[in-house]
Design a protein around this motif. Structure first.
Motif, short mmCIF file in Angstrom:
data_model
loop_
_atom_site.label_atom_id
_atom_site.label_comp_id
_atom_site.label_asym_id
_atom_site.label_seq_id
_atom_site.Cartn_x
_atom_site.Cartn_y
_atom_site.Cartn_z
N PRO A 241 0.81 -1.22 0.00
CA PRO A 241 0.00 0.00 0.00
C PRO A 241 0.85 1.27 0.00
CG PRO A 241 -0.63 -1.45 1.82
CD PRO A 241 0.57 -2.06 1.17
N GLY A 242 2.01 1.22 0.67
CA GLY A 242 2.84 2.42 0.77
C GLY A 242 3.60 2.73 -0.50
N GLU A 243 3.63 1.76 -1.41
CA GLU A 243 4.45 1.95 -2.62
C GLU A 243 3.60 2.36 -3.83
OE1 GLU A 243 7.65 -1.58 -1.82
OE2 GLU A 243 5.59 -2.12 -2.25
N ILE B 139 -0.89 6.33 -3.42
CA ILE B 139 -2.30 6.67 -3.37
C ILE B 139 -2.60 7.10 -1.94
CG2 ILE B 139 -3.21 5.27 -5.25
CD1 ILE B 139 -3.41 3.76 -1.92
N ALA C 32 -1.74 3.80 8.18
CA ALA C 32 -0.29 4.01 8.28
C ALA C 32 0.45 3.30 7.14
CB ALA C 32 0.21 3.52 9.63
N ALA C 33 -0.05 2.13 6.75
CA ALA C 33 0.58 1.40 5.64
C ALA C 33 0.46 2.22 4.35
CB ALA C 33 -0.08 0.03 5.46
N ILE C 34 -0.72 2.80 4.13
CA ILE C 34 -0.91 3.63 2.94
C ILE C 34 -0.04 4.88 3.03
CG2 ILE C 34 -2.61 5.07 1.73
CD1 ILE C 34 -4.68 2.92 2.37
N ASP C 35 0.14 5.38 4.26
CA ASP C 35 1.03 6.54 4.46
C ASP C 35 2.50 6.18 4.24
OD1 ASP C 35 -0.48 8.78 4.85
OD2 ASP C 35 -0.63 8.57 7.02
N GLY C 36 2.78 4.89 4.02
CA GLY C 36 4.14 4.49 3.67
C GLY C 36 4.95 3.94 4.83
N ALA C 37 4.32 3.71 6.01
CA ALA C 37 5.07 3.20 7.16
C ALA C 37 5.28 1.70 7.03
CB ALA C 37 4.33 3.53 8.45
N GLU D 153 -3.87 0.16 8.55
CA GLU D 153 -4.04 0.30 7.11
C GLU D 153 -3.71 1.73 6.68
OE1 GLU D 153 -7.39 -3.18 6.52
OE2 GLU D 153 -8.03 -1.10 6.47
#
Lengths: 367, 310
Positions: A72-74, A77, B208-213, B206
């Motif tokens: 998701p972080g890559e 979005i 935080a994961a989307i924020d790239g952590a 979720e």
């Protein structure tokens, strides 16, 4: 900003096919709505795009690059969650800055972008507060800000207004529309609220049972529904759907001829919207005979609920709703007739529910 | 309208004291709690007060004469080298046991906070150390660390390390007790942390994961701060228990060898029931009580910096 594409994407949870072979291209800068009842697959589609879930098969592309195997972080979005998912132990500033810090953005740049976003969303006075000290509307704006501050390729919004009260929802809906006009980032917006769907979206994708029922503009969806599901889902109240038949080139409901329709004789499902109905005397030629159930005055108009005479079993006659001018009243049980405005009769295959080829000229209903 | 109401509800007659008592909420409340309150008073509060009196007396628990000695018992504490030694052992023990148990508990809880097959079996297994009595725990560790027949030394021998004396060594015994009590308390820490972990909304991870952590960053910046109320609870609870360590020492080393595992409460017991210096032991108990109150207050004060209640 980027194009988003689903190519034959499916997701299965055990026995349940949550998403079935989704093909969808969202144009750069487009605001696309995924709408449907609970369990229709809209949220699954969004989570697959976010990378929070992996498809069983198919490929997802962002800006032409396959991202199916990226975390998701890559994917570059940002997502706004239904319950906002703000970090409760961090200040509003830290919430907004979190994603930038993860991406090692220089401190001065973080300061600048957080302030800029906060001013845009009118939350610059709240930066030192914790989410627990904010109202629902403020939290919603912080959640939006957290998504916007990173300037992602696409926004994913999962029912972002459903936790707001009705009045605030109308206001924030307007704000969202304005924001998208100012910052046209590709946005995919999941909702079960058809008013949000129709007002916000450039295009609407109506889903049910993990499949796309219809993809089109508000005008397409409302005025040219592809099937009885779309017709019965969109509109408030939705389209009336009544069993009828085509006989001798004429569409009939309960004996009343509603429109010319050049197709072989067959049972059909006939649709007409409440606002296209007119209530007339019970003996009016070619009006659908109904019995009044209840009248709901809404100020600007009255919703008249009625039961179609001679339709279905006596115990469960088909219900229809007509929109009448303010002040209209009828006693329950009163017998009246309904006529449909010209060109506003929709015909669907009785078995498949699919819209019949465009109907022809209307015959009646000018009484 | 008001006149009608007044007529419909004439003022009630003033009730007598029995009636007032029957209607009084606090009287009902006291009646409901009195069985428990009386028992706690007799078996809890009374001994505490008697011990306070005892701490200003000289008593050998056998003869009825208990002369008043003022603050002599307390002054004696300050000059007792064995008491100083016991404090030192207790501090070393507490400093290792509390963070050790919290760390092991957190790691096990994090490992168990997922949905895999047989997860409830694993969770029960993790908690089962809490169901083992301290006596069994002591015996198990005596066997495990036995110099000649113990499993630990057998394992060490296999990898080429010579047998260790463990509980028979002045330099090792305290650490063996630390390991033993961490093992015994891990189940408790696991349950507390597991419950807290399940209260962390999955959307935060979720988001935080989307924020790239990355996963470790998410654990450090999202999970750990949200576990802080549980961490504070465990820290206070385990510290109070650590300062009162007794059973495990009594069962395994009896404070030895050469007082190497004599902690405050063991020394207190030794003074009261072996040396029959009950007054001195009571003073020690009160000194410990004051220390526990100070520690707990300190922990709550420090917690304002790191505990986040959502």
């Amino acid at each position: 900003m980027a194009e988003v594409e689903y190519r034959g994407v499916s997701r299965r949870f055990g026995e349940i096919q949550a998403l079935h072979d989704l093909d969808l291209l969202v144009a750069d800068g487009e605001f696309l709505i995924l709408v449907g009842p609970s369990g229709c697959g809209k949220s699954t589609a969004l989570r697959l795009l976010a990378g929070l879930d992996k498809p069983t098969s198919g490929e997802i592309l962002i800006a032409g690059q396959p991202v199916t195997r990226l975390g998701p972080g890559e994917r570059d979005i940002a997502m706004v969650f239904q319950n906002y998912a703000l970090y409760p132990h961090m200040s509003v500033f830290a919430n907004l800055a979190y994603g930038l810090r993860q991406r090692r953005t220089p401190r001065a740049e973080i300061q600048r972008r957080v302030r800029e976003t906060a001013v845009l969303l009118d939350i610059d006075g709240l930066l030192d507060r914790k989410p627990g000290q904010l109202s629902g509307g403020q939290r919603q704006r912080v959640a939006m800000g957290r998504a916007m501050v990173r300037r992602p390729q696409a926004f994913l919004l999962d029912e972002p207004l459903s936790n707001l009260d009705a009045k605030l929802r109308t206001q924030v809906r307007g704000d969202l529309k304005r924001l998208h006009l100012e910052l046209p980032v590709t946005s995919i917006y999941v909702t079960h609220d058809q008013v949000e769907a129709m007002t916000l979206g450039d295009r609407i994708c109506v889903m049910s049972n993990g499949e796309v029922q219809q993809l089109g503009t508000t005008d397409d969806i409302y005025n040219r529904p592809a099937n009885t599901f779309v017709a019965g889902f969109m509109g408030s109240p939705p389209m009336n759907l009544v069993a009828g038949e085509v006989r001798g080139g004429v569409v009939r409901v309960a004996g009343a001829a509603l429109a010319d329709f050049s197709s072989p004789d067959a049972p059909v499902t006939v649709g007409f919207r409440p606002e296209d109905l007119r209530i007339v005397g019970p003996l009016e030629t070619d009006s659908v005979p109904v019995r009044i159930d209840v009248c709901e005055p809404l100020g600007s108009h009255v919703l008249v609920h009625a039961l179609v005479d001679g339709s279905g079993a006596e115990s469960s006659p088909t219900k229809v709703i007509a929109q009448a001018p303010p002040g209209t009243t009828y006693d329950p049980g009163a017998r009246v007739g309904l006529t449909v405005a010209p060109g506003k009769t929709f015909v669907f295959d009785a078995e498949t529910g699919r819209a019949a080829p465009p109907p022809t000229r209307e015959r009646i209903a000018t009484a | 309208m008001a006149g009608q109401d007044a007529a419909a509800f004439p003022p009630a007659a003033r009730p007598g004291w029995v009636g007032r008592l029957r209607r009084s909420e606090s009287a009902t409340g006291w009646m409901l709690v009195s069985p428990g309150a009386i028992l706690i008073g007799i078996f809890g509060l009374l001994p505490v007060l008697m011990a306070l009196k005892l701490s200003f007396q000289k008593s050998d628990l056998l003869t009825p004469e208990t002369p008043w000695v003022g603050t002599r018992n307390y002054r004696q504490l300050a000059d007792d080298p064995r008491f100083a030694e016991a404090i030192q052992h207790t501090i070393v023990y507490t400093a290792l046991f509390v963070p050790g148990t919290m760390l092991v508990g957190l790691l096990v809880a994090a490992a168990l906070n997922r949905s895999v097959r047989f997860i409830s079996v694993y969770r029960t297994a993790a908690y089962i150390t809490m169901a083992v009595s301290t006596i069994s725990e002591g015996i198990i560790f005596l066997w495990l660390t036995d110099k000649d027949y113990g499993l630990v030394n057998a394992t060490l021998n296999v990898v080429g390390i010579s047998s260790q004396p463990f509980l028979a060594s002045t330099s090792q015994a305290l650490y063996v007790i630390v390991a033993m009590t961490i093992w015994g308390w891990t189940g408790f820490a696991v349950i507390v942390y597991l419950a807290a972990l399940q209260g962390v909304p999955v959307e935060l991870h979720e988001a935080a994961a989307i924020d790239g952590a990355r996963p470790f960053t998410r654990f450090r910046t999202i999970t750990l701060p949200l576990l802080s109320p549980a961490s504070l609870f465990l820290m206070v609870w385990l510290t109070i228990n650590a300062l009162q360590l007794f059973d495990e020492v009594y069962l395994t080393t009896r404070g030895g060898p050469l007082h190497a595992t004599t902690v405050i409460v063991y020394y207190l017991w030794d003074q009261a029931f072996v040396q029959f210096n009950a007054g001195y032991a009571a003073a020690m108990a009160y000194a410990l009580f004051v220390v526990i109150v100070i520690f707990t207050a300190l922990q709550f004060w420090l917690s304002r910096k790191f505990v986040h209640y959502s």
